[in-house]
Design a protein around this motif. Structure first.
Motif, PDB file in Angstrom:
ATOM      1  N   ILE A 167       0.854  -1.188   0.000  1.00 16.47           N
ATOM      2  CA  ILE A 167       0.000   0.000   0.000  1.00 16.47           C
ATOM      3  C   ILE A 167       0.890   1.238   0.000  1.00 16.47           C
ATOM      4  N   VAL A 168       0.766   2.079  -1.003  1.00 14.52           N
ATOM      5  CA  VAL A 168       1.553   3.314  -1.059  1.00 14.52           C
ATOM      6  C   VAL A 168       0.638   4.489  -0.737  1.00 14.52           C
ATOM      7  N   LEU A 169       1.065   5.328   0.195  1.00 18.45           N
ATOM      8  CA  LEU A 169       0.206   6.393   0.729  1.00 18.45           C
ATOM      9  C   LEU A 169       0.901   7.737   0.653  1.00 18.45           C
ATOM     10  N   ASN A 170       0.234   8.736   0.100  1.00 21.34           N
ATOM     11  CA  ASN A 170       0.821  10.079   0.139  1.00 21.34           C
ATOM     12  C   ASN A 170       0.557  10.702   1.518  1.00 21.34           C
ATOM     13  N   GLU A 171       1.025  11.929   1.720  1.00 18.70           N
ATOM     14  CA  GLU A 171       0.898  12.546   3.055  1.00 18.70           C
ATOM     15  C   GLU A 171      -0.556  12.721   3.483  1.00 18.70           C
ATOM     16  N   LYS A 172      -1.397  13.097   2.524  1.00 21.20           N
ATOM     17  CA  LYS A 172      -2.818  13.307   2.839  1.00 21.20           C
ATOM     18  C   LYS A 172      -3.452  12.002   3.349  1.00 21.20           C
ATOM     19  N   ALA A 173      -3.173  10.917   2.662  1.00 24.93           N
ATOM     20  CA  ALA A 173      -3.732   9.624   3.071  1.00 24.93           C
ATOM     21  C   ALA A 173      -3.205   9.216   4.446  1.00 24.93           C
ATOM     22  N   GLN A 174      -1.916   9.464   4.689  1.00 21.97           N
ATOM     23  CA  GLN A 174      -1.343   9.129   6.004  1.00 21.97           C
ATOM     24  C   GLN A 174      -2.039   9.906   7.120  1.00 21.97           C
ATOM     25  N   LYS A 175      -2.303  11.170   6.851  1.00 23.27           N
ATOM     26  CA  LYS A 175      -2.943  12.030   7.855  1.00 23.27           C
ATOM     27  C   LYS A 175      -4.332  11.465   8.206  1.00 23.27           C
ATOM     28  N   ILE A 176      -5.079  11.086   7.181  1.00 26.31           N
ATOM     29  CA  ILE A 176      -6.414  10.522   7.402  1.00 26.31           C
ATOM     30  C   ILE A 176      -6.315   9.239   8.232  1.00 26.31           C
ATOM     31  N   ILE A 177      -5.347   8.412   7.907  1.00 22.96           N
ATOM     32  CA  ILE A 177      -5.166   7.145   8.635  1.00 22.96           C
ATOM     33  C   ILE A 177      -4.886   7.397  10.107  1.00 22.96           C
TER      34      ILE A 177
END
Lengths: 361, 361
Positions: free
Chosen positions: A198-208
């Motif tokens: 799973i590759v996640l940009n910063e926005k996705a990491q923040k949501i997680i």
């Protein structure tokens, strides 16, 4: 056996040789460093923006699909799901399971997503967009430019299941503003099955980090936190992660992602060019066809194509990929990922011609 | 490197050789038949009652722990969880995550579960009981007779995490009235990590079919249904499942589960007998010690035992198993599972003696 399925695919000899080795203990600085290297190389191959991160999920591709839907969206979202086959349908099922408000764009099998279709959903308050890069069940590749434009305009979080498309089809998280993309080990990476990424940009990491999920195994925040030191919360598929590292370095040396895309494009084209004297029809338009797989129907709809799969397996020692569900007897697929050579493609074409001579197809 | 961890462990050469092979396509009658054979052999090795079934979960052991807690218990249950270390704690966390009413029996690290402790929970309306066979973080093996009696008397559904205990320690689903037991590929089965196995008796299967769970990947009813035809809902770790089949047949030929238990018991005893001149203390009573692993403390509590792990790794090419969390600097473990020979145990003892000579321990 020659393997033309879409996974598990034929592995390189370098990968297989590593399968002979003992598997090292992994709570060590040595393994952490290999994992950080895996993360760096994968971010490069997904063309992920700076500060992107990778989660190494021990599980089938569906494990990563589930983890992403669970961690990225909540009941407060309203997501749009492209359902053009069994994997699109799986994304719909996941939204159902987790009570995430959704609408589905149900496409006829093998048909493209168009501007006209998307227009209908414009300005309707969607917060997320989920689709496959390549819908493996039909071989269609969606137009990522259209999707990307829609998501930018509508401010949607964009999730792309690139399980079978990664490496085979052109893709870039930066270019298409993708927030989260996934792949699986047994597709074009040509590793054993059982690992997904799973590759996640910063926005996705923040949501997680903000969402609280009802799962330990799919708690991606825990993976991100452990990943900072190159580790995973639970014992991962250590052997496959070592094979991944060797493969990623080999991709790098051979010209990176562009060279990979070119290789699969040429291979798919080589196969498709050889079909002219055979009673098959390619299921997707040329411009919408993935390099990963070619889906074929028989020109005579009365012919049960599942029988072709059985005969090739039992009498020619060749695996092609049958379909499940509604399409079982109507559609079969020939994969182009893994170590498929021109000679092997010629052998398959020869077998098809032999079946034709025998009046079976 | 010589590997004395508790997983991934050293694999047999037969298993490793299979790692060199290509991985076959799996939606075939051939693979289905291998899976039915795996199921039959595992039921035998778990001494499972008639009509028991096996779920093949692509994931770490924790994936199976989570799937079982999610599928077997609901908010209407009241379960008792034995927490004697990090894996018992993980069961508690899973009950928390899924809002399953629970009480935990928090044991001091390395201490046994006793009649006196259990008496306190008798007749209190518990519907489920969850514990490890062997708590891998401390090496303690729980008294299954006590647990079994309690569960019969209180009509509790009994879940046993035998991830590290299976094959190493005496165990029987029939004898102890166990409803569900799990193990992992990278423990005494000595396969690559990434596969876990769930064995379910009829009662557990019935509960699974009745409960509706919020997960696709952990929907065990779906696995049971697909398993009827020897298949899995999602692409499994095909390579490891082939290695499993070869290993299960080898266990069978070598005398089955009794011969396995005896082998690990003798190996653990061989190691423990060699400790007399070393400044270590075994953390568990002899009668409560698992054959899977020996946990050791230094007689001088000031000594940081994590340093022993580092020195053995870097200077002696030996992995022992460090602990995490609270116990990191106090406890280390020597595993007895995988292909550990007497000669390798002698090498480890020699390394310990050398560290003593160097006044490091």
């Amino acid at each position: 056996m020659i393997n033309f399925t879409v996974g598990p695919v034929q592995m390189d000899k370098e990968t297989r040789k590593l399968g002979l080795n003992q598997i090292p203990y992994f709570r060590t600085p040595e393994f952490s460093s290999l994992m950080k290297d895996n993360e760096k190389l994968l971010c490069k191959d997904f063309d992920a923006p700076e500060n992107s991160r990778v989660v190494f999920m021990t599980g089938s591709g569906t494990a990563s699909m589930e983890a992403c839907v669970l961690n990225l969206f909540t009941r407060k979202d309203k997501v749009l799901v492209v359902n053009g086959g069994s994997f699109g349908h799986r994304l719909v099922e996941l939204c159902e399971v987790f009570d995430i408000p959704y609408e589905e764009i149900k496409l006829d099998y093998g048909k493209p997503l168009t501007v006209n279709i998307l227009e209908h959903y414009d300005g309707k308050g969607f917060t997320g967009f989920l689709l496959q890069l390549c819908e493996t069940s039909t071989g269609i590749k969606y137009n990522m430019n259209l999707v990307s434009d829609f998501c930018k305009k509508n401010n949607c979080l964009l999730f792309v299941d690139a399980i079978s498309g990664f490496l085979a089809d052109e893709f870039s998280m930066i270019k298409y503003n993708v927030d989260c993309a996934i792949t699986g080990s047994q597709k074009a990476l040509s590793l054993p099955p059982g690992l997904s990424l799973i590759v996640l940009n910063e926005k996705a990491q923040k949501i997680i980090y903000e969402n609280k999920v009802k799962s330990l195994y799919f708690n991606l925040a825990d993976y991100l936190k452990n990943g900072e030191r190159g580790q995973t919360p639970f014992t991962p598929a250590v052997g496959t992660l070592l094979q991944l590292n060797e493969k990623l370095h080999r991709i790098e040396k051979a010209g990176g992602i562009k060279a990979e895309n070119k290789k699969y494009s040429e291979r798919a084209q080589y196969f498709r060019n050889k079909l002219q004297d055979l009673p098959f029809k390619i299921f997707t338009n040329p411009e919408d066809s993935s390099n990963c797989v070619t889906a074929l129907t028989h020109i005579n709809p009365e012919v049960n194509v599942y029988r072709i799969f059985e005969l090739l397996k039992d009498e020619y020692k060749i695996w092609i990929c049958p379909n499940g569900g509604d399409l079982k007897e109507k559609l079969f697929r020939v994969g182009h990922i893994g170590t498929v050579s021109k000679k092997e493609i010629d052998t398959l074409i020869k077998a098809f011609k032999d079946l034709k001579k025998r009046k079976i197809i």
